[in-house]
Write a protein that holds these residues in place. Sequence first.
Motif, PDB file in Angstrom:
ATOM      1  N   ILE A   1      -9.985  60.450  61.814  1.00  0.00           N
ATOM      2  CA  ILE A   1     -10.124  58.985  61.801  1.00  0.00           C
ATOM      3  C   ILE A   1     -11.312  58.695  62.704  1.00  0.00           C
ATOM      4  CG2 ILE A   1      -9.030  56.768  62.297  1.00  0.00           C
ATOM      5  CD1 ILE A   1      -6.303  58.310  62.104  1.00  0.00           C
ATOM      6  N   THR A   2     -12.381  58.151  62.149  1.00  0.00           N
ATOM      7  CA  THR A   2     -13.593  57.959  62.934  1.00  0.00           C
ATOM      8  C   THR A   2     -13.671  56.585  63.591  1.00  0.00           C
ATOM      9  OG1 THR A   2     -14.800  57.344  60.935  1.00  0.00           O
ATOM     10  CG2 THR A   2     -14.956  59.637  61.643  1.00  0.00           C
ATOM     11  N   GLN A   3     -13.052  55.573  62.934  1.00  0.00           N
ATOM     12  CA  GLN A   3     -13.155  54.231  63.480  1.00  0.00           C
ATOM     13  C   GLN A   3     -12.126  53.327  62.808  1.00  0.00           C
ATOM     14  OE1 GLN A   3     -17.205  52.775  63.603  1.00  0.00           O
ATOM     15  NE2 GLN A   3     -16.579  50.868  62.645  1.00  0.00           N
ATOM     16  N   VAL A   4     -11.632  52.333  63.548  1.00  0.00           N
ATOM     17  CA  VAL A   4     -10.794  51.282  62.964  1.00  0.00           C
ATOM     18  C   VAL A   4     -11.401  49.940  63.343  1.00  0.00           C
ATOM     19  CG1 VAL A   4      -8.674  52.662  62.935  1.00  0.00           C
ATOM     20  CG2 VAL A   4      -9.158  51.240  64.908  1.00  0.00           C
ATOM     21  N   SER A   5     -11.276  48.962  62.455  1.00  0.00           N
ATOM     22  CA  SER A   5     -11.917  47.668  62.689  1.00  0.00           C
ATOM     23  C   SER A   5     -11.208  46.866  63.772  1.00  0.00           C
ATOM     24  CB  SER A   5     -11.951  46.854  61.396  1.00  0.00           C
ATOM     25  OG  SER A   5     -10.632  46.573  60.953  1.00  0.00           O
ATOM     26  N   THR A   6      -9.892  47.014  63.860  1.00  0.00           N
ATOM     27  CA  THR A   6      -9.109  46.296  64.856  1.00  0.00           C
ATOM     28  C   THR A   6      -7.795  47.045  65.063  1.00  0.00           C
ATOM     29  OG1 THR A   6      -8.030  44.190  65.398  1.00  0.00           O
ATOM     30  CG2 THR A   6      -8.127  44.779  63.080  1.00  0.00           C
ATOM     31  N   PHE A   7      -7.156  46.811  66.204  1.00  0.00           N
ATOM     32  CA  PHE A   7      -5.890  47.489  66.471  1.00  0.00           C
ATOM     33  C   PHE A   7      -4.690  46.660  66.014  1.00  0.00           C
ATOM     34  CE2 PHE A   7      -8.713  49.618  69.575  1.00  0.00           C
ATOM     35  CZ  PHE A   7      -8.644  50.872  69.006  1.00  0.00           C
ATOM     36  N   ALA A   8      -4.953  45.622  65.249  1.00  0.00           N
ATOM     37  CA  ALA A   8      -3.897  44.837  64.615  1.00  0.00           C
ATOM     38  C   ALA A   8      -4.062  44.992  63.109  1.00  0.00           C
ATOM     39  CB  ALA A   8      -4.015  43.376  65.017  1.00  0.00           C
TER      40      ALA A   8
END
Length: 158
Positions: free
Chosen positions: A89-96
């Motif tokens: 997993i390289t990146q997520v846009s938000t933690f919600a």
Amino acid sequence: MSPYQKPHTLERDCLGRLVLIDAAGNRHEGIYPVRAFPITAPGAGISLMDASGKELCWFDSVSQVPEAELGLIEQEMAAREFMPVIEKITQVSTFATPSVWDIETDRGPTRIRLKTEEDIRCIAGNTLLIVDANGLQFIIQDSTQLDKVSKKLLDRFR
């Protein structure tokens, strides 16, 4: 031979569909194989189903499938069981949620959208099934084997 295994022939018709010819000579067109436990025990329990979902033939394990038919069954299952393996997993846009994830899979990099945290399911031990907003299923075979960044990002959603 399992009690559900009866003499039969398996072939493809001119349209590429699987056809099972049973011991009585009846042709069952458009049959498809289904694994009993596709993730936890992929080599155990394979059923050949007709187009209406009725079981026509059962094999206790892949090793019981006649060699001449195994290739046809594996080709059909590969098309039906498309499930990329998430390696990173390289990146997520938000933690919600909803959130967009940039991931690397065994089939290359892609971007998925996670609608809710419930779309991440633990199915056996450290194996996770992730369903994206389009209904595509991705698998993490062992979450403990992910790199440090991937684990940290994943932990925010579990």
